[in-house]
Design a protein around this motif. Structure first.
Motif, PDB file in Angstrom:
ATOM      1  N   TYR A  36       0.827  -1.209   0.000  1.00 36.84           N
ATOM      2  CA  TYR A  36       0.000   0.000   0.000  1.00 36.84           C
ATOM      3  C   TYR A  36       0.863   1.262   0.000  1.00 36.84           C
ATOM      4  N   PRO A  37       0.259   2.432  -0.219  1.00 37.94           N
ATOM      5  CA  PRO A  37       1.042   3.687  -0.219  1.00 37.94           C
ATOM      6  C   PRO A  37       1.795   3.876   1.094  1.00 37.94           C
ATOM      7  N   TYR A  38       3.017   4.383   0.978  1.00 38.69           N
ATOM      8  CA  TYR A  38       3.840   4.653   2.162  1.00 38.69           C
ATOM      9  C   TYR A  38       4.769   5.808   1.818  1.00 38.69           C
ATOM     10  N   PRO A  39       4.970   6.752   2.761  1.00 35.69           N
ATOM     11  CA  PRO A  39       5.792   7.930   2.439  1.00 35.69           C
ATOM     12  C   PRO A  39       7.266   7.574   2.256  1.00 35.69           C
ATOM     13  N   THR A  40       7.947   8.367   1.449  1.00 45.37           N
ATOM     14  CA  THR A  40       9.393   8.251   1.281  1.00 45.37           C
ATOM     15  C   THR A  40      10.071   9.292   2.173  1.00 45.37           C
ATOM     16  N   PRO A  41      11.346   9.090   2.545  1.00 46.45           N
ATOM     17  CA  PRO A  41      12.032  10.083   3.377  1.00 46.45           C
ATOM     18  C   PRO A  41      11.955  11.484   2.770  1.00 46.45           C
ATOM     19  N   GLY A  42      11.597  12.452   3.601  1.00 45.99           N
ATOM     20  CA  GLY A  42      11.432  13.824   3.135  1.00 45.99           C
ATOM     21  C   GLY A  42       9.990  14.197   2.855  1.00 45.99           C
ATOM     22  N   GLY A  58      12.175   8.866   7.615  1.00 41.87           N
ATOM     23  CA  GLY A  58      12.558   7.543   7.136  1.00 41.87           C
ATOM     24  C   GLY A  58      12.650   6.496   8.228  1.00 41.87           C
ATOM     25  N   GLU A  59      12.258   6.847   9.477  1.00 41.99           N
ATOM     26  CA  GLU A  59      12.288   5.856  10.542  1.00 41.99           C
ATOM     27  C   GLU A  59      11.142   4.866  10.350  1.00 41.99           C
ATOM     28  N   LYS A  60      11.265   3.716  11.027  1.00 34.21           N
ATOM     29  CA  LYS A  60      10.166   2.759  11.016  1.00 34.21           C
ATOM     30  C   LYS A  60       8.993   3.366  11.776  1.00 34.21           C
ATOM     31  N   ALA A  61       7.899   3.587  11.089  1.00 37.20           N
ATOM     32  CA  ALA A  61       6.709   4.153  11.722  1.00 37.20           C
ATOM     33  C   ALA A  61       5.538   3.957  10.772  1.00 37.20           C
ATOM     34  N   TYR A  62       4.339   3.884  11.354  1.00 39.32           N
ATOM     35  CA  TYR A  62       3.135   3.765  10.522  1.00 39.32           C
ATOM     36  C   TYR A  62       2.158   4.834  10.962  1.00 39.32           C
ATOM     37  N   PHE A  63       1.309   5.300  10.034  1.00 41.38           N
ATOM     38  CA  PHE A  63       0.498   6.482  10.292  1.00 41.38           C
ATOM     39  C   PHE A  63      -0.980   6.202  10.045  1.00 41.38           C
TER      40      PHE A  63
END
Length: 412
Positions: A78-84, A102-107
């Motif tokens: 599924y969609p996931y943000p890239t660093p920045g 870029g840390e391991k985290a989910y939103f």
């Protein structure tokens, strides 16, 4: 001023070499809204491998976690943000922006979103751009930012090269603010620790930390042996105020309007070195040793020290937590809002103090220097932040280093 030509905008001040007008667009023209896949409560736990950020913990400490296996599966599918990527709060603190590092985290889905944009927008430029958008919000009682509201938001944007320059400029300002904020925070922690360790605790007469050369036990004294109440009156001197946060300061430096009433005839004289306290707020720490000559409201108590006392040492001693409790215990009144600490009750309180005035001086001077450093870094990061708001996104310096020159002036 911003000059408008149809649907274009020309900034009043900009970096050298850029003359083309900015374009007025909608965010939806640059991309679409993305969000993480929904996570259900039963998929989270109080402990786990990967932090799960909800609206209440967005940009703070998480209180829920998901397994590493679920994180890796969802991140790949599924969609996931890239660093920045700039994550936007769509509920709660609507419009708040947090940069994903870029840390391991989910939103949390739908409440924390981002713009999946094309190459026409520079990520660094987006951050100050977002700060200027007046988001269109919906909902009668609970407001939120829907995807269509984000995509329909109108913005003005320059070309890619100018975007890059603006983004880098504001990134440097953010770094300066962060630097001074960190220094300020560290100094505040240091001050709290030293206040705890440089004053004896629990009936001891020996502090945990002392300056070299001092070994004698501290003396036990009554405040009435060291101070006498002063009741001199005058009306033709500078008005001073006493607060829990700022100690004694000229009332003219306050943001609040000074209204002494019809007459200053009953105001009390304060000399440099006098200890002054708010009789109704003493238990909260509204006390200081004055570094000014002036007058204070009759509601304050002025305590004049004798020759054994170095006033700046007592400015710290009299705010110690154990003394604040004693003030409250001996104050007169039925509730905290009506309690008054009269001088006779203040005088009855016992304290521990160094017999050496030299030790008192060194302790007082140490904390004065520490306070000066704290104030310096507080002013710097607040000054840069305020300046950034004033400059906004359309006032960027007529030369490549012009805006930084103005910023350096703020930091002096």
């Amino acid at each position: 001023m911003v000059e408008q030509h149809g649907k274009t905008l020309v900034p009043q001040i900009r970096f050298a070499g850029f003359t083309d007008p900015w374009e007025q667009r909608k965010l939806g023209e640059f991309g679409s809204v993305a969000m993480c896949k929904r996570i259900y409560k039963e998929q989270t736990s109080e402990q786990g491998d990967v932090p799960f950020f909800k609206i209440g913990t967005f940009g703070a400490n998480p209180d829920a976690f998901i397994s590493n296996e679920l994180f890796e599966d969802f991140k790949c599918i599924y969609p996931y943000p890239t660093p920045g990527t700039l994550l936007i709060s769509a509920a709660g603190s609507i419009g708040r922006v947090v940069e994903y590092q870029g840390e391991k985290a989910y939103f949390q889905d739908s409440n924390i979103v981002w713009l999946e944009h094309d190459h026409r927008l520079n990520d660094a430029f987006l951050k100050p751009l977002y700060s200027r958008i007046e988001w269109g919000l919906e909902g009668s009682t609970i407001k939120r930012l829907y995807n269509k509201d984000l995509l329909s938001a109108e913005v003005t944007v320059p070309g890619s090269r100018e975007q890059k320059g603006i983004g880098q400029f504001f990134a440097k300002l953010d770094n300066l603010i962060t630097l001074h904020q960190r220094k300020y925070d560290k100094l505040c922690v240091l001050k709290k620790s030293m206040l705890d360790k440089m004053f004896p605790k629990g009936g001891s007469l020996y502090p945990e930390i002392r300056f070299a050369g001092f070994t004698d036990p501290w003396e036990q004294r009554k405040l009435g042996e060291l101070f006498e109440e002063s009741d001199e009156r005058a009306s033709d001197r500078e008005i001073l105020s006493v607060s829990v946060a700022n100690g004694i300061y000229p009332a003219s430096e306050s943001d609040r309007e000074t209204n002494p009433g019809a007459s200053l005839a009953n105001y009390k004289i304060v000399h440099f070195g006098d200890v002054v306290y708010n009789s109704m707020r003493m238990w909260q720490g509204a006390v200081d040793a004055s570094r000014y000559d002036g007058i204070v409201s009759p509601a304050y108590v002025v305590a004049r020290p004798n020759s054994e006392v170095y006033a700046r040492f007592f400015a710290r001693l009299l705010r110690q937590p154990m003394l604040l409790k004693q003030y409250q215990q001996v104050s007169q009144g039925n509730s905290k809002d009506t309690q008054v600490l009269k001088f006779d009750d203040f005088a009855s309180i016992g304290i521990s103090m160094p017999a050496s005035e030299n030790e008192q001086c060194q302790i007082g001077a140490f904390f004065d220097r520490l306070d000066s450093l704290i104030t310096l870094h507080q002013r710097k990061y607040c000054g840069v932040a305020s300046w950034m708001l004033g400059v906004a996104l359309v006032r960027l310096g007529s030369e490549s280093d012009g805006a930084f020159g103005e910023m350096k002036h703020v930091l002096r």
